[in-house]
Design an enzyme around this catalytic site. Structure first.
Site, short mmCIF file in Angstrom:
data_model
loop_
_atom_site.label_atom_id
_atom_site.label_comp_id
_atom_site.label_asym_id
_atom_site.label_seq_id
_atom_site.Cartn_x
_atom_site.Cartn_y
_atom_site.Cartn_z
N ASN A 35 6.76 21.45 111.77
CA ASN A 35 7.20 22.70 111.68
C ASN A 35 8.17 23.95 111.85
O ASN A 35 8.77 24.79 113.12
CB ASN A 35 8.80 21.51 113.17
N LEU A 85 20.41 11.39 105.55
CA LEU A 85 21.38 11.86 104.54
C LEU A 85 22.78 11.17 105.55
O LEU A 85 23.59 10.89 106.16
CB LEU A 85 22.15 13.10 105.26
N ARG A 100 14.80 11.45 104.54
CA ARG A 100 15.34 10.38 103.74
C ARG A 100 16.77 11.04 104.78
O ARG A 100 17.17 11.91 105.97
CB ARG A 100 15.95 11.42 103.14
N HIS A 107 13.39 14.60 116.48
CA HIS A 107 12.88 14.03 116.49
C HIS A 107 11.66 13.30 117.25
O HIS A 107 12.25 14.02 118.30
CB HIS A 107 13.99 12.51 116.77
N ASN A 151 18.73 18.48 114.44
CA ASN A 151 17.07 17.58 113.75
C ASN A 151 16.41 17.90 114.84
O ASN A 151 16.51 17.52 116.13
CB ASN A 151 17.68 16.07 113.67
N VAL A 201 21.87 7.82 112.29
CA VAL A 201 20.40 7.93 112.73
C VAL A 201 20.15 7.68 113.88
O VAL A 201 20.39 6.96 115.16
CB VAL A 201 20.19 6.86 112.14
C1 GRF Z 1 8.09 15.88 113.20
O1 GRF Z 1 6.78 15.31 114.28
C2 GRF Z 1 9.23 15.20 113.46
O2 GRF Z 1 9.85 15.17 114.81
C3 GRF Z 1 9.39 14.26 112.78
O3 GRF Z 1 8.91 14.21 111.14
C4 GRF Z 1 7.58 14.06 111.32
C5 GRF Z 1 7.23 16.46 111.00
O4 GRF Z 1 6.12 16.97 111.28
N1 GRF Z 1 10.60 14.28 112.17
P1 GRF Z 1 6.31 17.96 110.55
O5 GRF Z 1 6.21 18.22 108.77
O6 GRF Z 1 7.32 19.01 111.12
O7 GRF Z 1 4.38 18.58 110.77
#
Ligand code: GRF
Length: 209
Positions: free
Chosen positions: A16, A95, A93, A111, A109, A146
């Site tokens: 990401n 926060l 983690r 998810h 974030n 969360v």
């Molecule tokens: C992703 O699936 C994101 O949605 C989740 O953790 C993963 C992180 O993947 N929170 P990357 O490290 O960005 O490849």
């Protein structure tokens, strides 16, 4: 339109982060990652940041007595880089409310599920085990819970009968990589505001002319 300075917090692979770096360099997002912070020394995310000449900071939680001391250092690094927006991207983690309050700037974030379904760890496995036919990803504001903050954007993908956790995760990831830069772009355009739990995106659904 404000050019946003971003801090990305990541613990692992950083795909990401890479999508954000690419979107920024391609001019698809009026924002730049100015610092990447990890709790893991060997996080690939830190390596990706270095390759792009971006400040890469490892903060070792073991160096601090408690969560607040650790988080205070994260805040210090973030403030030192004059950041406008904090993005969690696979930061493993939770926060505390101390961090959220001290940051004083929005925190986002991403998810890998359609929240509020399947918060927490192993969201893709939760979706498969539950038997849903669609899942996806969510970009949301971080609040003191969360995966519970107001939802900014979501994207949907199908879940197939023969999906494994990995095949579903990969299908969702393709959407994550588009969705996160889009959310940042909306923020940089000043088009996002919260009305309680709801996120209002100005211009959405309006027809030009
Ligand atoms: C992703 O699936 C994101 O949605 C989740 O953790 C993963 C992180 O993947 N929170 P990357 O490290 O960005 O490849």
């Amino acid at each position: 339109m404000a050019h946003l300075r971003l801090a990305v917090l990541a613990s692992g692979r950083g795909s990401n982060l890479q999508a954000l770096l690419d979107a920024s360099e391609a001019g698809q997002m009026n924002a730049s990652v100015v610092v990447v912070i990890s709790d893991k020394e060997k996080a690939q995310a830190l390596e990706r940041a270095r390759k792009h000449g971006i400040s890469a900071v490892w903060v070792n939680p073991r160096d601090y007595r408690g969560k607040e001391d650790f988080e205070a250092v994260l805040i210090e690094v973030i403030k030192g880089h004059k950041v406008d927006l904090i993005l969690l991207a696979g930061f493993m983690r939770i926060l505390s409310s101390y961090f959220v309050r001290q940051a004083g700037i929005p925190i986002l974030n991403i998810h890998p599920s359609l929240l509020p379904a399947f918060p927490g760890l192993n969201a893709q496995k939760q979706a498969i085990d539950y038997g849903v036919r669609y899942s996806g990803c969510t970009v949301h504001f971080v609040d003191e819970g969360v995966d519970s903050g107001p939802i900014i954007l979501q994207a949907v993908v199908p879940v197939f009968p023969d999906d494994s956790e990995e095949t579903l995760a990969m299908r969702i990831l393709v959407e994550e990589h588009k969705l996160y830069p889009q959310a940042v772009q909306l923020l940089s355009e000043g088009r996002i505001r919260c009305a309680g739990r709801k996120v209002i995106i100005s211009g959405e659904g309006e027809v030009d002319g």
